[in-house]
Design an enzyme around this catalytic site. Structure first.
Site, PDB file in Angstrom:
ATOM      1  N   ASP A  18       0.859  -1.201   0.000  1.00 17.90           N
ATOM      2  CA  ASP A  18       0.000   0.000   0.000  1.00 17.90           C
ATOM      3  C   ASP A  18       0.890   1.244   0.000  1.00 17.90           C
ATOM      4  OD1 ASP A  18      -3.148   0.741   1.176  1.00 17.90           O
ATOM      5  OD2 ASP A  18      -1.582   2.269   1.244  1.00 17.90           O
ATOM      6  N   MET A  19       0.678   2.105  -0.987  1.00 18.15           N
ATOM      7  CA  MET A  19       1.510   3.300  -1.122  1.00 18.15           C
ATOM      8  C   MET A  19       1.227   4.273   0.036  1.00 18.15           C
ATOM      9  SD  MET A  19       3.175   2.563  -3.842  1.00 18.15           S
ATOM     10  CE  MET A  19       3.922   4.088  -4.387  1.00 18.15           C
ATOM     11  N   ASP A 115      -3.868   2.478  -5.184  1.00 17.15           N
ATOM     12  CA  ASP A 115      -2.562   2.486  -4.505  1.00 17.15           C
ATOM     13  C   ASP A 115      -2.266   1.216  -3.723  1.00 17.15           C
ATOM     14  OD1 ASP A 115      -3.870   2.764  -2.009  1.00 17.15           O
ATOM     15  OD2 ASP A 115      -2.267   4.066  -1.284  1.00 17.15           O
ATOM     16  N   GLU A 116      -2.962   0.110  -4.048  1.00 14.56           N
ATOM     17  CA  GLU A 116      -2.673  -1.117  -3.302  1.00 14.56           C
ATOM     18  C   GLU A 116      -2.825  -2.367  -4.167  1.00 14.56           C
ATOM     19  OE1 GLU A 116      -5.667  -2.217  -0.338  1.00 14.56           O
ATOM     20  OE2 GLU A 116      -6.886  -0.554  -1.032  1.00 14.56           O
TER      21      GLU A 116
HETATM   22  P1  TTP Z   1      -5.224   5.125   1.275  1.00 13.50           P
HETATM   23  O1  TTP Z   1      -4.198   4.068   0.978  1.00 13.50           O
HETATM   24  O2  TTP Z   1      -6.332   4.797   2.197  1.00 13.50           O
HETATM   25  O3  TTP Z   1      -4.503   6.429   1.879  1.00 13.50           O
HETATM   26  P2  TTP Z   1      -3.086   7.060   1.570  1.00 13.50           P
HETATM   27  O4  TTP Z   1      -2.325   6.252   0.566  1.00 13.50           O
HETATM   28  O5  TTP Z   1      -3.295   8.502   1.197  1.00 13.50           O
HETATM   29  O6  TTP Z   1      -2.375   7.044   2.986  1.00 13.50           O
HETATM   30  P3  TTP Z   1      -1.724   5.809   3.754  1.00 13.50           P
HETATM   31  O7  TTP Z   1      -0.265   6.141   3.859  1.00 13.50           O
HETATM   32  O8  TTP Z   1      -2.397   5.780   5.086  1.00 13.50           O
HETATM   33  O9  TTP Z   1      -1.978   4.570   2.935  1.00 13.50           O
HETATM   34  O10 TTP Z   1      -5.860   5.622  -0.074  1.00 13.50           O
HETATM   35  C1  TTP Z   1      -5.111   5.746  -1.284  1.00 13.50           C
HETATM   36  C2  TTP Z   1      -5.531   6.974  -2.063  1.00 13.50           C
HETATM   37  O11 TTP Z   1      -6.919   6.900  -2.369  1.00 13.50           O
HETATM   38  C3  TTP Z   1      -5.340   8.282  -1.299  1.00 13.50           C
HETATM   39  O12 TTP Z   1      -4.048   8.835  -1.471  1.00 13.50           O
HETATM   40  C4  TTP Z   1      -6.423   9.156  -1.867  1.00 13.50           C
HETATM   41  C5  TTP Z   1      -7.509   8.195  -2.294  1.00 13.50           C
HETATM   42  N1  TTP Z   1      -8.640   8.219  -1.319  1.00 13.50           N
HETATM   43  C6  TTP Z   1      -9.715   9.057  -1.583  1.00 13.50           C
HETATM   44  O13 TTP Z   1      -9.769   9.732  -2.621  1.00 13.50           O
HETATM   45  N2  TTP Z   1     -10.744   9.118  -0.650  1.00 13.50           N
HETATM   46  C7  TTP Z   1     -10.722   8.390   0.517  1.00 13.50           C
HETATM   47  O14 TTP Z   1     -11.661   8.486   1.336  1.00 13.50           O
HETATM   48  C8  TTP Z   1      -9.595   7.525   0.775  1.00 13.50           C
HETATM   49  C9  TTP Z   1      -9.533   6.712   2.040  1.00 13.50           C
HETATM   50  C10 TTP Z   1      -8.592   7.469  -0.172  1.00 13.50           C
HETATM   51 MG    MG Z   2      -2.092   4.187   0.799  1.00 15.11          MG
END
Ligand code: TTP
Ligand code: MG
Length: 367
Positions: A18-19, A115-116
Protein backbone atom coordinates in the site's frame (compact mmCIF):
# COMPACT_ATOMS: atom_id res chain seq x y z
CA UNK A 1 -4.39 -31.55 8.28
CA UNK A 2 -2.55 -34.20 10.26
CA UNK A 3 0.84 -34.03 8.57
CA UNK A 4 2.48 -30.81 9.78
CA UNK A 5 5.14 -30.81 7.07
CA UNK A 6 2.38 -30.96 4.47
CA UNK A 7 0.47 -28.06 5.98
CA UNK A 8 3.72 -26.17 6.17
CA UNK A 9 4.49 -26.72 2.53
CA UNK A 10 1.03 -25.56 1.54
CA UNK A 11 1.30 -22.33 3.45
CA UNK A 12 1.20 -19.29 1.28
CA UNK A 13 3.30 -16.17 1.43
CA UNK A 14 1.17 -13.17 0.51
CA UNK A 15 2.24 -9.55 0.43
CA UNK A 16 -0.04 -6.52 0.61
CA UNK A 17 1.58 -3.39 -0.74
CA UNK A 18 0.00 0.00 0.00
CA UNK A 19 1.51 3.30 -1.12
CA UNK A 20 2.11 5.95 1.56
CA UNK A 21 -0.11 9.07 1.48
CA UNK A 22 -0.45 8.30 -2.20
CA UNK A 23 -2.02 11.34 -3.90
CA UNK A 24 -0.04 13.70 -1.67
CA UNK A 25 3.20 11.80 -2.28
CA UNK A 26 2.78 12.06 -6.07
CA UNK A 27 2.24 15.81 -5.75
CA UNK A 28 5.24 16.19 -3.44
CA UNK A 29 7.43 14.24 -5.81
CA UNK A 30 6.78 16.62 -8.69
CA UNK A 31 6.82 19.77 -6.55
CA UNK A 32 9.94 19.56 -4.36
CA UNK A 33 9.05 22.92 -2.80
CA UNK A 34 6.33 21.08 -0.83
CA UNK A 35 8.99 19.14 1.12
CA UNK A 36 8.25 19.21 4.84
CA UNK A 37 4.96 21.15 4.43
CA UNK A 38 1.49 19.90 5.28
CA UNK A 39 -0.33 19.05 2.01
CA UNK A 40 -4.03 18.37 1.54
CA UNK A 41 -5.46 17.00 -1.72
CA UNK A 42 -9.16 17.23 -2.46
CA UNK A 43 -11.88 18.44 -4.82
CA UNK A 44 -10.76 21.51 -6.73
CA UNK A 45 -8.01 22.26 -4.22
CA UNK A 46 -9.84 25.31 -2.92
CA UNK A 47 -10.69 24.96 0.77
CA UNK A 48 -13.27 27.78 0.58
CA UNK A 49 -15.26 25.67 -1.91
CA UNK A 50 -17.14 22.50 -1.35
CA UNK A 51 -15.48 19.13 -1.60
CA UNK A 52 -13.88 16.51 0.60
CA UNK A 53 -10.30 15.63 1.38
CA UNK A 54 -9.01 12.74 -0.74
CA UNK A 55 -5.87 12.46 1.29
CA UNK A 56 -3.46 14.47 3.41
CA UNK A 57 0.25 13.91 3.89
CA UNK A 58 1.60 12.86 7.28
CA UNK A 59 2.49 16.46 8.26
CA UNK A 60 -1.15 17.52 7.75
CA UNK A 61 -2.48 14.42 9.52
CA UNK A 62 -0.74 15.64 12.69
CA UNK A 63 -3.33 18.41 12.77
CA UNK A 64 -6.19 15.92 12.54
CA UNK A 65 -6.81 16.23 8.79
CA UNK A 66 -7.95 12.97 7.18
CA UNK A 67 -9.61 11.50 4.07
CA UNK A 68 -13.33 12.16 3.55
CA UNK A 69 -13.30 15.26 5.79
CA UNK A 70 -14.83 18.43 4.25
CA UNK A 71 -12.10 20.68 2.80
CA UNK A 72 -13.43 23.55 4.92
CA UNK A 73 -12.87 21.56 8.12
CA UNK A 74 -9.35 20.69 6.96
CA UNK A 75 -8.70 24.39 6.44
CA UNK A 76 -9.86 25.18 9.98
CA UNK A 77 -7.57 22.50 11.40
CA UNK A 78 -4.53 23.40 9.33
CA UNK A 79 -4.88 26.78 7.57
CA UNK A 80 -1.21 26.89 6.59
CA UNK A 81 -1.41 23.62 4.61
CA UNK A 82 -0.94 23.62 0.85
CA UNK A 83 -4.29 22.68 -0.74
CA UNK A 84 -4.19 21.03 -4.16
CA UNK A 85 -6.84 19.70 -6.58
CA UNK A 86 -7.13 16.00 -7.40
CA UNK A 87 -5.22 15.05 -10.56
CA UNK A 88 -6.31 11.47 -11.25
CA UNK A 89 -4.26 11.20 -14.41
CA UNK A 90 -1.01 11.77 -12.56
CA UNK A 91 -1.96 9.29 -9.84
CA UNK A 92 -3.07 6.63 -12.35
CA UNK A 93 0.20 6.87 -14.19
CA UNK A 94 2.17 6.39 -10.95
CA UNK A 95 -0.17 3.50 -10.11
CA UNK A 96 0.53 1.74 -13.41
CA UNK A 97 4.28 2.07 -12.81
CA UNK A 98 4.21 0.69 -9.29
CA UNK A 99 2.11 -2.28 -10.36
CA UNK A 100 4.57 -3.03 -13.15
CA UNK A 101 7.31 -3.33 -10.54
CA UNK A 102 5.15 -5.81 -8.62
CA UNK A 103 4.32 -7.87 -11.72
CA UNK A 104 8.01 -8.18 -12.43
CA UNK A 105 8.54 -9.66 -8.97
CA UNK A 106 5.66 -12.14 -9.25
CA UNK A 107 3.03 -12.59 -11.96
CA UNK A 108 0.44 -13.55 -9.34
CA UNK A 109 -0.82 -10.08 -8.50
CA UNK A 110 -4.24 -8.85 -7.48
CA UNK A 111 -4.87 -5.22 -8.28
CA UNK A 112 -7.23 -3.91 -5.61
CA UNK A 113 -7.16 -0.18 -5.99
CA UNK A 114 -5.23 2.81 -7.21
CA UNK A 115 -2.56 2.49 -4.51
CA UNK A 116 -2.67 -1.12 -3.30
CA UNK A 117 -2.18 -4.67 -4.51
CA UNK A 118 -1.64 -8.21 -3.26
CA UNK A 119 1.25 -10.30 -4.47
CA UNK A 120 1.60 -14.06 -4.03
CA UNK A 121 5.32 -14.78 -3.60
CA UNK A 122 4.97 -18.33 -2.24
CA UNK A 123 7.01 -19.81 -5.07
CA UNK A 124 9.79 -17.26 -5.08
CA UNK A 125 12.76 -18.71 -3.24
CA UNK A 126 14.15 -15.61 -1.55
CA UNK A 127 13.83 -14.26 1.99
CA UNK A 128 11.23 -11.72 3.08
CA UNK A 129 13.96 -9.10 3.50
CA UNK A 130 15.21 -9.64 -0.01
CA UNK A 131 11.83 -9.58 -1.66
CA UNK A 132 10.50 -6.54 0.21
CA UNK A 133 13.83 -4.76 -0.38
CA UNK A 134 13.56 -5.49 -4.09
CA UNK A 135 9.98 -4.18 -4.23
CA UNK A 136 10.73 -1.00 -2.29
CA UNK A 137 13.81 -0.24 -4.37
CA UNK A 138 11.94 -0.89 -7.64
CA UNK A 139 9.02 1.35 -6.65
CA UNK A 140 11.38 4.06 -5.50
CA UNK A 141 13.28 3.89 -8.76
CA UNK A 142 10.23 3.97 -11.04
CA UNK A 143 8.04 6.42 -9.11
CA UNK A 144 10.22 8.05 -6.46
CA UNK A 145 7.64 7.01 -3.84
CA UNK A 146 7.54 4.86 -0.72
CA UNK A 147 5.14 2.10 0.22
CA UNK A 148 4.33 -0.07 3.21
CA UNK A 149 4.27 -3.85 2.96
CA UNK A 150 2.47 -6.50 4.99
CA UNK A 151 3.55 -10.15 4.86
CA UNK A 152 1.30 -12.98 5.99
CA UNK A 153 -0.10 -16.36 5.02
CA UNK A 154 -3.31 -14.84 3.64
CA UNK A 155 -4.77 -11.64 2.19
CA UNK A 156 -6.75 -10.69 5.28
CA UNK A 157 -3.70 -10.63 7.56
CA UNK A 158 -1.36 -9.16 4.94
CA UNK A 159 -3.66 -6.14 4.53
CA UNK A 160 -3.83 -5.54 8.24
CA UNK A 161 -0.07 -5.90 8.48
CA UNK A 162 0.70 -3.33 5.78
CA UNK A 163 -1.13 -0.71 7.84
CA UNK A 164 0.76 -1.44 11.08
CA UNK A 165 3.98 0.47 10.44
CA UNK A 166 3.20 3.28 8.03
CA UNK A 167 4.93 4.99 6.32
CA UNK A 168 7.69 2.98 4.61
CA UNK A 169 7.18 -0.06 6.86
CA UNK A 170 7.48 -3.81 6.48
CA UNK A 171 5.41 -5.92 8.88
CA UNK A 172 5.29 -9.67 9.17
CA UNK A 173 2.08 -10.94 10.77
CA UNK A 174 2.22 -14.61 11.67
CA UNK A 175 -0.79 -16.75 12.50
CA UNK A 176 0.73 -17.11 15.98
CA UNK A 177 0.43 -13.31 16.36
CA UNK A 178 -3.34 -13.28 15.97
CA UNK A 179 -4.04 -13.14 19.70
CA UNK A 180 -1.49 -10.48 20.57
CA UNK A 181 -1.56 -8.30 17.46
CA UNK A 182 -4.93 -8.80 15.77
CA UNK A 183 -7.28 -9.11 18.72
CA UNK A 184 -6.57 -5.70 20.31
CA UNK A 185 -7.51 -3.90 17.06
CA UNK A 186 -10.95 -2.34 16.46
CA UNK A 187 -13.33 -4.49 14.36
CA UNK A 188 -13.27 -1.91 11.55
CA UNK A 189 -9.75 -3.01 10.63
CA UNK A 190 -11.12 -6.31 9.27
CA UNK A 191 -11.81 -6.34 5.56
CA UNK A 192 -15.55 -6.48 4.99
CA UNK A 193 -16.55 -4.66 8.19
CA UNK A 194 -17.97 -1.25 7.39
CA UNK A 195 -19.83 1.35 9.43
CA UNK A 196 -23.10 -0.62 9.60
CA UNK A 197 -21.58 -3.81 10.94
CA UNK A 198 -19.39 -1.77 13.27
CA UNK A 199 -22.52 -0.08 14.64
CA UNK A 200 -24.35 -3.38 14.98
CA UNK A 201 -21.42 -4.94 16.84
CA UNK A 202 -21.14 -1.93 19.11
CA UNK A 203 -24.80 -2.35 20.08
CA UNK A 204 -23.90 -5.78 21.45
CA UNK A 205 -20.75 -4.41 23.12
CA UNK A 206 -18.25 -5.75 20.62
CA UNK A 207 -15.54 -3.25 19.73
CA UNK A 208 -12.33 -5.21 19.25
CA UNK A 209 -11.53 -8.14 16.98
CA UNK A 210 -10.75 -10.17 20.11
CA UNK A 211 -14.25 -9.55 21.46
CA UNK A 212 -15.64 -10.60 18.08
CA UNK A 213 -13.58 -13.80 18.22
CA UNK A 214 -15.08 -14.56 21.62
CA UNK A 215 -18.62 -14.71 20.17
CA UNK A 216 -19.94 -18.20 19.50
CA UNK A 217 -20.58 -19.03 15.86
CA UNK A 218 -24.34 -19.49 16.45
CA UNK A 219 -24.62 -15.96 17.73
CA UNK A 220 -22.85 -14.54 14.67
CA UNK A 221 -25.06 -16.54 12.32
CA UNK A 222 -28.12 -15.33 14.17
CA UNK A 223 -27.07 -11.66 13.94
CA UNK A 224 -25.49 -11.57 10.48
CA UNK A 225 -26.92 -14.49 8.50
CA UNK A 226 -25.12 -17.64 7.41
CA UNK A 227 -22.65 -16.34 4.87
CA UNK A 228 -21.56 -13.09 6.49
CA UNK A 229 -21.73 -14.62 10.01
CA UNK A 230 -19.38 -17.41 8.97
CA UNK A 231 -17.07 -14.88 7.33
CA UNK A 232 -16.87 -12.81 10.54
CA UNK A 233 -16.21 -15.92 12.63
CA UNK A 234 -13.22 -16.84 10.48
CA UNK A 235 -11.92 -13.31 9.91
CA UNK A 236 -11.75 -12.66 13.66
CA UNK A 237 -9.41 -15.67 13.89
CA UNK A 238 -7.23 -14.46 11.01
CA UNK A 239 -8.55 -17.23 8.76
CA UNK A 240 -8.95 -16.39 5.08
CA UNK A 241 -8.69 -18.76 2.18
CA UNK A 242 -9.70 -16.37 -0.55
CA UNK A 243 -7.48 -16.63 -3.61
CA UNK A 244 -5.87 -13.70 -5.35
CA UNK A 245 -8.00 -12.46 -8.23
CA UNK A 246 -5.29 -11.95 -10.78
CA UNK A 247 -7.32 -10.46 -13.58
CA UNK A 248 -8.45 -7.07 -12.42
CA UNK A 249 -12.10 -6.39 -12.99
CA UNK A 250 -14.02 -3.35 -11.88
CA UNK A 251 -17.13 -4.07 -9.82
CA UNK A 252 -18.87 -0.83 -10.50
CA UNK A 253 -18.55 2.53 -12.14
CA UNK A 254 -19.81 5.56 -10.27
CA UNK A 255 -19.80 9.30 -10.47
CA UNK A 256 -21.01 11.92 -8.04
CA UNK A 257 -21.19 15.69 -7.82
CA UNK A 258 -21.41 18.01 -4.85
CA UNK A 259 -23.20 21.23 -5.79
CA UNK A 260 -21.39 24.47 -5.00
CA UNK A 261 -24.65 25.57 -3.38
CA UNK A 262 -27.45 23.33 -2.19
CA UNK A 263 -30.14 22.92 -4.84
CA UNK A 264 -33.94 22.84 -4.56
CA UNK A 265 -34.69 23.08 -8.28
CA UNK A 266 -35.76 19.68 -9.61
CA UNK A 267 -34.61 20.58 -13.12
CA UNK A 268 -31.04 21.12 -11.94
CA UNK A 269 -31.03 17.85 -10.01
CA UNK A 270 -32.46 16.01 -13.01
CA UNK A 271 -29.95 17.52 -15.41
CA UNK A 272 -27.08 16.58 -13.10
CA UNK A 273 -28.41 13.04 -12.80
CA UNK A 274 -28.58 12.82 -16.60
CA UNK A 275 -24.98 14.11 -16.95
CA UNK A 276 -23.68 11.66 -14.34
CA UNK A 277 -25.53 8.80 -16.05
CA UNK A 278 -23.83 9.77 -19.29
CA UNK A 279 -20.39 9.69 -17.63
CA UNK A 280 -21.10 6.28 -16.12
CA UNK A 281 -22.24 4.99 -19.52
CA UNK A 282 -18.99 6.23 -21.06
CA UNK A 283 -17.07 4.29 -18.42
CA UNK A 284 -19.12 1.17 -19.15
CA UNK A 285 -18.72 1.43 -22.90
CA UNK A 286 -15.04 2.33 -22.63
CA UNK A 287 -14.37 -0.83 -20.62
CA UNK A 288 -16.88 -2.92 -22.58
CA UNK A 289 -19.08 -3.76 -19.64
CA UNK A 290 -22.82 -3.99 -19.34
CA UNK A 291 -24.60 -3.51 -16.02
CA UNK A 292 -27.93 -4.53 -14.57
CA UNK A 293 -28.12 -2.51 -11.36
CA UNK A 294 -28.32 1.26 -11.28
CA UNK A 295 -28.07 3.02 -7.92
CA UNK A 296 -28.48 6.67 -7.20
CA UNK A 297 -27.41 8.61 -4.15
CA UNK A 298 -28.98 11.83 -2.90
CA UNK A 299 -27.47 13.70 0.01
CA UNK A 300 -29.54 16.52 1.51
CA UNK A 301 -28.19 19.75 2.95
CA UNK A 302 -28.28 18.28 6.48
CA UNK A 303 -26.20 15.31 5.20
CA UNK A 304 -29.09 12.87 5.42
CA UNK A 305 -28.30 10.47 2.57
CA UNK A 306 -30.52 8.13 0.59
CA UNK A 307 -29.63 5.52 -1.98
CA UNK A 308 -32.12 3.80 -4.25
CA UNK A 309 -31.25 0.93 -6.54
CA UNK A 310 -33.00 -0.68 -9.45
CA UNK A 311 -32.12 -3.95 -11.13
CA UNK A 312 -33.31 -4.28 -14.70
CA UNK A 313 -33.99 -7.51 -16.57
CA UNK A 314 -31.20 -7.29 -19.16
CA UNK A 315 -27.57 -6.16 -18.94
CA UNK A 316 -27.18 -2.83 -20.66
CA UNK A 317 -24.78 -0.05 -21.58
CA UNK A 318 -27.47 2.10 -23.20
CA UNK A 319 -27.49 5.68 -22.07
CA UNK A 320 -31.24 5.97 -22.40
CA UNK A 321 -31.92 2.89 -20.35
CA UNK A 322 -29.49 3.85 -17.60
CA UNK A 323 -30.80 7.39 -17.43
CA UNK A 324 -34.39 6.09 -17.24
CA UNK A 325 -33.45 3.74 -14.40
CA UNK A 326 -31.70 6.59 -12.56
CA UNK A 327 -34.83 8.72 -12.93
CA UNK A 328 -37.03 5.86 -11.74
CA UNK A 329 -34.83 5.71 -8.62
CA UNK A 330 -35.04 9.48 -8.18
CA UNK A 331 -38.84 9.26 -8.11
CA UNK A 332 -38.57 7.02 -5.08
CA UNK A 333 -36.88 9.72 -3.00
CA UNK A 334 -38.98 12.54 -1.63
CA UNK A 335 -37.09 15.76 -2.38
CA UNK A 336 -38.29 17.55 0.71
CA UNK A 337 -35.06 19.40 1.46
CA UNK A 338 -32.31 21.08 -0.51
CA UNK A 339 -29.91 18.67 -2.17
CA UNK A 340 -26.16 18.80 -1.61
CA UNK A 341 -24.88 15.85 -3.62
CA UNK A 342 -26.10 13.55 -6.40
CA UNK A 343 -24.44 10.29 -7.44
CA UNK A 344 -25.03 7.49 -9.96
CA UNK A 345 -23.56 4.01 -9.96
CA UNK A 346 -23.78 1.09 -12.38
CA UNK A 347 -22.91 -2.35 -11.01
CA UNK A 348 -23.82 -6.04 -11.27
CA UNK A 349 -21.87 -6.62 -14.44
CA UNK A 350 -22.41 -9.44 -16.86
CA UNK A 351 -21.40 -12.76 -15.33
CA UNK A 352 -19.45 -11.10 -12.54
CA UNK A 353 -19.78 -9.81 -8.99
CA UNK A 354 -20.81 -13.05 -7.38
CA UNK A 355 -19.11 -11.99 -4.14
CA UNK A 356 -21.06 -8.84 -3.58
CA UNK A 357 -24.04 -10.61 -2.11
CA UNK A 358 -21.84 -12.04 0.63
CA UNK A 359 -20.25 -8.82 1.73
CA UNK A 360 -22.87 -6.10 1.81
CA UNK A 361 -20.52 -3.81 3.71
CA UNK A 362 -17.97 -3.88 0.93
CA UNK A 363 -20.66 -2.67 -1.43
CA UNK A 364 -21.66 0.06 0.99
CA UNK A 365 -18.18 1.44 0.93
CA UNK A 366 -18.07 1.67 -2.83
CA UNK A 367 -20.79 4.24 -3.28
P1 TTP B 1 -5.22 5.13 1.27
O1 TTP B 1 -4.20 4.07 0.98
O2 TTP B 1 -6.33 4.80 2.20
O3 TTP B 1 -4.50 6.43 1.88
P2 TTP B 1 -3.09 7.06 1.57
O4 TTP B 1 -2.33 6.25 0.57
O5 TTP B 1 -3.30 8.50 1.20
O6 TTP B 1 -2.37 7.04 2.99
P3 TTP B 1 -1.72 5.81 3.75
O7 TTP B 1 -0.26 6.14 3.86
O8 TTP B 1 -2.40 5.78 5.09
O9 TTP B 1 -1.98 4.57 2.94
O10 TTP B 1 -5.86 5.62 -0.07
C1 TTP B 1 -5.11 5.75 -1.28
C2 TTP B 1 -5.53 6.97 -2.06
O11 TTP B 1 -6.92 6.90 -2.37
C3 TTP B 1 -5.34 8.28 -1.30
O12 TTP B 1 -4.05 8.84 -1.47
C4 TTP B 1 -6.42 9.16 -1.87
C5 TTP B 1 -7.51 8.20 -2.29
N1 TTP B 1 -8.64 8.22 -1.32
C6 TTP B 1 -9.72 9.06 -1.58
O13 TTP B 1 -9.77 9.73 -2.62
N2 TTP B 1 -10.74 9.12 -0.65
C7 TTP B 1 -10.72 8.39 0.52
O14 TTP B 1 -11.66 8.49 1.34
C8 TTP B 1 -9.59 7.52 0.77
C9 TTP B 1 -9.53 6.71 2.04
C10 TTP B 1 -8.59 7.47 -0.17
MG1 MG C 1 -2.09 4.19 0.80
Amino acid sequence: MSDPSLSQSMKKRILHIDMDAFFAAVEQKRRPELEGKPVVIGGQGDPSKRGVVSTANYEARKYGVHSAMPMKTAYKMCPHAVFLPVDYEAYSSASVKFKEVLRNVSPVMEDVGIDEAYLDVTDIPVTNEEITGRIKAGIKEKTGLTCSIGIASNKLLAKIASDMQKPDGVTLLMEADVETKLWPLPVRKLYGIGPKTEEHLKSINIETIGQLAALPLEKLLEHFGNSYGQYLYEAARGIDQSPLVTRWEPKSFSRETTFQEDVRDWQVIARTLADLSKDVVQDLQGHQYKARTITIKIRFSDFETFTRAMTISDYTDSEEEIRKSAFACLKRIELKKKVRLVGVRASNFQGRNKDEQHYPEVLDRLI
